[in-house]
Design a protein around this motif. Structure first.
Motif, PDB file in Angstrom:
ATOM      1  N   PHE A 113     -28.448  51.782 -22.217  1.00 43.68           N
ATOM      2  CA  PHE A 113     -28.507  53.207 -22.552  1.00 43.68           C
ATOM      3  C   PHE A 113     -29.576  53.463 -23.620  1.00 43.68           C
ATOM      4  CE2 PHE A 113     -26.693  56.694 -25.270  1.00 43.68           C
ATOM      5  CZ  PHE A 113     -26.882  57.738 -24.376  1.00 43.68           C
ATOM      6  N   MET A 114     -29.541  52.663 -24.680  1.00 42.22           N
ATOM      7  CA  MET A 114     -30.505  52.846 -25.765  1.00 42.22           C
ATOM      8  C   MET A 114     -31.916  52.481 -25.309  1.00 42.22           C
ATOM      9  SD  MET A 114     -28.726  54.103 -28.179  1.00 42.22           S
ATOM     10  CE  MET A 114     -29.990  54.057 -29.452  1.00 42.22           C
ATOM     11  N   SER A 115     -32.036  51.442 -24.494  1.00 41.81           N
ATOM     12  CA  SER A 115     -33.344  51.024 -24.001  1.00 41.81           C
ATOM     13  C   SER A 115     -33.988  52.110 -23.152  1.00 41.81           C
ATOM     14  CB  SER A 115     -33.209  49.734 -23.191  1.00 41.81           C
ATOM     15  OG  SER A 115     -34.455  49.317 -22.681  1.00 41.81           O
ATOM     16  N   CYS A 116     -33.178  52.786 -22.332  1.00 41.60           N
ATOM     17  CA  CYS A 116     -33.701  53.875 -21.501  1.00 41.60           C
ATOM     18  C   CYS A 116     -34.190  55.034 -22.356  1.00 41.60           C
ATOM     19  CB  CYS A 116     -32.640  54.348 -20.518  1.00 41.60           C
ATOM     20  SG  CYS A 116     -32.293  53.184 -19.173  1.00 41.60           S
ATOM     21  N   LEU A 117     -33.441  55.372 -23.409  1.00 46.92           N
ATOM     22  CA  LEU A 117     -33.852  56.452 -24.315  1.00 46.92           C
ATOM     23  C   LEU A 117     -35.143  56.084 -25.037  1.00 46.92           C
ATOM     24  CD1 LEU A 117     -30.416  57.468 -25.906  1.00 46.92           C
ATOM     25  CD2 LEU A 117     -31.709  58.708 -24.163  1.00 46.92           C
ATOM     26  N   GLU A 118     -35.256  54.835 -25.477  1.00 52.92           N
ATOM     27  CA  GLU A 118     -36.462  54.391 -26.168  1.00 52.92           C
ATOM     28  C   GLU A 118     -37.665  54.378 -25.224  1.00 52.92           C
ATOM     29  OE1 GLU A 118     -35.178  50.632 -27.604  1.00 52.92           O
ATOM     30  OE2 GLU A 118     -34.062  51.469 -29.315  1.00 52.92           O
ATOM     31  N   SER A 119     -37.457  53.983 -23.980  1.00 53.19           N
ATOM     32  CA  SER A 119     -38.548  53.973 -22.996  1.00 53.19           C
ATOM     33  C   SER A 119     -39.029  55.384 -22.702  1.00 53.19           C
ATOM     34  CB  SER A 119     -38.076  53.296 -21.699  1.00 53.19           C
ATOM     35  OG  SER A 119     -37.750  51.945 -21.918  1.00 53.19           O
ATOM     36  N   HIS A 120     -38.093  56.329 -22.590  1.00 49.71           N
ATOM     37  CA  HIS A 120     -38.448  57.720 -22.367  1.00 49.71           C
ATOM     38  C   HIS A 120     -39.298  58.244 -23.531  1.00 49.71           C
ATOM     39  CE1 HIS A 120     -38.008  61.905 -21.079  1.00 49.71           C
ATOM     40  NE2 HIS A 120     -37.715  62.197 -22.343  1.00 49.71           N
ATOM     41  N   PHE A 121     -38.903  57.896 -24.745  1.00 48.98           N
ATOM     42  CA  PHE A 121     -39.658  58.330 -25.922  1.00 48.98           C
ATOM     43  C   PHE A 121     -41.059  57.727 -25.903  1.00 48.98           C
ATOM     44  CE2 PHE A 121     -40.927  58.404 -30.356  1.00 48.98           C
ATOM     45  CZ  PHE A 121     -40.473  59.642 -30.792  1.00 48.98           C
ATOM     46  N   PHE A 122     -41.174  56.456 -25.511  1.00 49.26           N
ATOM     47  CA  PHE A 122     -42.481  55.796 -25.492  1.00 49.26           C
ATOM     48  C   PHE A 122     -43.421  56.451 -24.473  1.00 49.26           C
ATOM     49  CE2 PHE A 122     -45.424  52.640 -23.737  1.00 49.26           C
ATOM     50  CZ  PHE A 122     -46.066  52.250 -24.898  1.00 49.26           C
ATOM     51  N   ARG A 123     -42.880  56.833 -23.324  1.00 50.54           N
ATOM     52  CA  ARG A 123     -43.725  57.465 -22.305  1.00 50.54           C
ATOM     53  C   ARG A 123     -44.369  58.740 -22.818  1.00 50.54           C
ATOM     54  NH1 ARG A 123     -39.565  55.822 -18.743  1.00 50.54           N
ATOM     55  NH2 ARG A 123     -38.615  57.911 -18.785  1.00 50.54           N
ATOM     56  N   HIS A 124     -43.675  59.445 -23.694  1.00 53.71           N
ATOM     57  CA  HIS A 124     -44.200  60.717 -24.196  1.00 53.71           C
ATOM     58  C   HIS A 124     -45.035  60.571 -25.468  1.00 53.71           C
ATOM     59  CE1 HIS A 124     -42.156  63.572 -21.483  1.00 53.71           C
ATOM     60  NE2 HIS A 124     -41.211  62.650 -21.423  1.00 53.71           N
TER      61      HIS A 124
END
Length: 347
Positions: free
Chosen positions: A285-296
């Motif tokens: 869950f946290m990894s997905c949120l961090e990946s989303h933030f990195f993409r932006h």
């Protein structure tokens, strides 16, 4: 996203004093508890799975007491077992602590409520927080002040409050304690640090226990983020705000606010079981949120440290601060904090 220069960790004015003669340790060695502690408690870690928090309104059983626990910022501490603490002595403890505060004030100890002030201390039981038979009933403390020459109509002012609890405590450890000890490992305090120091000093001298600050580690903050997100369908968390401290030059604090519906949809798709949740699911869950933030924003949040989590149901900070805005999901949160207190408790 908000990125601002890091201002450092706030200082904590509370320095716990160690009891001169710790009966908790000496009695434990004499009672054959040494092997239990060395074999179990020293290796105790936060669990890798836990039950999904269930909505349960604690205020239904004791609305007045439970209301005192919500909408306040609590500083967290761990506490070793209390020696010869008895629930039938709460009125006596109220008088003793009140007299102790007055005596310390007369010695010149600053208590930040004025010179000509009288104090009233009240100990009481909080009904409804225990989850298992081995849990000891939670105890609430409230300290009020009133000018010495005030009229009877003058209302008392609450200057400090705190509570001790054990929610879903480690059963093997609790059953190993001699009956003379009461285990309430989680201590929450709201008020001036000087008053907290006086209260903890009195407890240490009276019940031969030790206090220490309880930080909320990054692992526990991740659990809290997932647990509160899971409350969205029933309660509505309104938002999920996460903050990281990044080791940049200069250091940065980064805040990331997620729409509750998006957070819940992500968590729902990750979950494999409707009864229990696992650390692997939380990490994903946290990894997905961090990946989303990195993409932006092209910033690796995983390179930093998660410092706080907040929703409309509550908030928590790594420095050991928590706030409950609702009592509905408190047992699950208090279970996690109780586990953390057991892990931090010295042997």
């Amino acid at each position: 996203m908000e990125a601002t220069p890091c201002r450092g960790t706030p200082s904590n004015n509370f320095t716990p004093k160690r009891a001169a003669n710790n009966l908790y340790r000496s009695y434990g060695a004499g009672a054959g508890l040494t092997s239990v502690r060395k074999g179990k408690l020293t290796s105790l870690k936060l669990p890798t799975s836990r039950e999904v928090p269930k909505a349960r309104d604690l205020s239904e059983r004791d609305p007045e007491q439970i209301s005192k626990l919500t909408e306040k910022n609590w500083n967290l501490y761990y506490v070793t077992p209390l020696y010869k603490f008895v629930y039938t002595g709460l009125k006596s403890y109220s008088r003793q602590l009140s007299a102790f505060i007055v005596a310390e004030k007369q010695k010149g100890i600053a208590v930040e409520v004025g010179l000509e002030t009288s104090f009233k201390v009240n100990f009481s039981i909080i009904q409804g927080l225990t989850e298992i038979e081995e849990d000891a009933e939670a105890v609430f403390l409230q300290i009020c002040s009133k000018p010495k020459f005030a009229t009877e109509a003058t209302a008392e002012t609450v200057v400090w409050s705190g509570w001790l609890s054990c929610v879903n405590g480690n059963t093997e450890y609790l059953s190993s304690l001699p009956p003379e000890f009461t285990c309430l490992p989680l201590f929450c305090a709201n008020g001036a640090a000087t008053m907290t120091a006086l209260v903890t000093t009195w407890f240490q001298r009276t019940f031969d226990c030790n206090f220490g600050p309880l930080r909320i580690g990054s692992n526990s903050l991740c659990w809290l983020a997932a647990m509160w997100t899971g409350c969205e369908p029933e309660m509505g968390i309104r938002y999920l705000k996460l903050s990281w401290s990044l080791p940049c030059s200069p250091p940065l604090n980064v805040s990331f606010t997620v729409h509750p519906g998006d957070a819940w949809e992500l968590w729902r798709t990750i979950r494999q079981d409707q009864v229990r949740m696992t650390i692997e699911e939380v990490d994903q869950f946290m990894s997905c949120l961090e990946s989303h933030f990195f993409r932006h924003f092209k910033i690796h949040l995983s390179a930093g440290e998660l410092t706080d989590v907040s929703t409309s149901l509550g908030s928590a900070h790594r420095d050991g601060k928590i706030k409950f805005m609702s009592s509905h999901y408190m047992p699950g949160i208090l279970t996690l904090l109780t586990e953390s207190a057991f892990v931090m408790m010295p042997i």
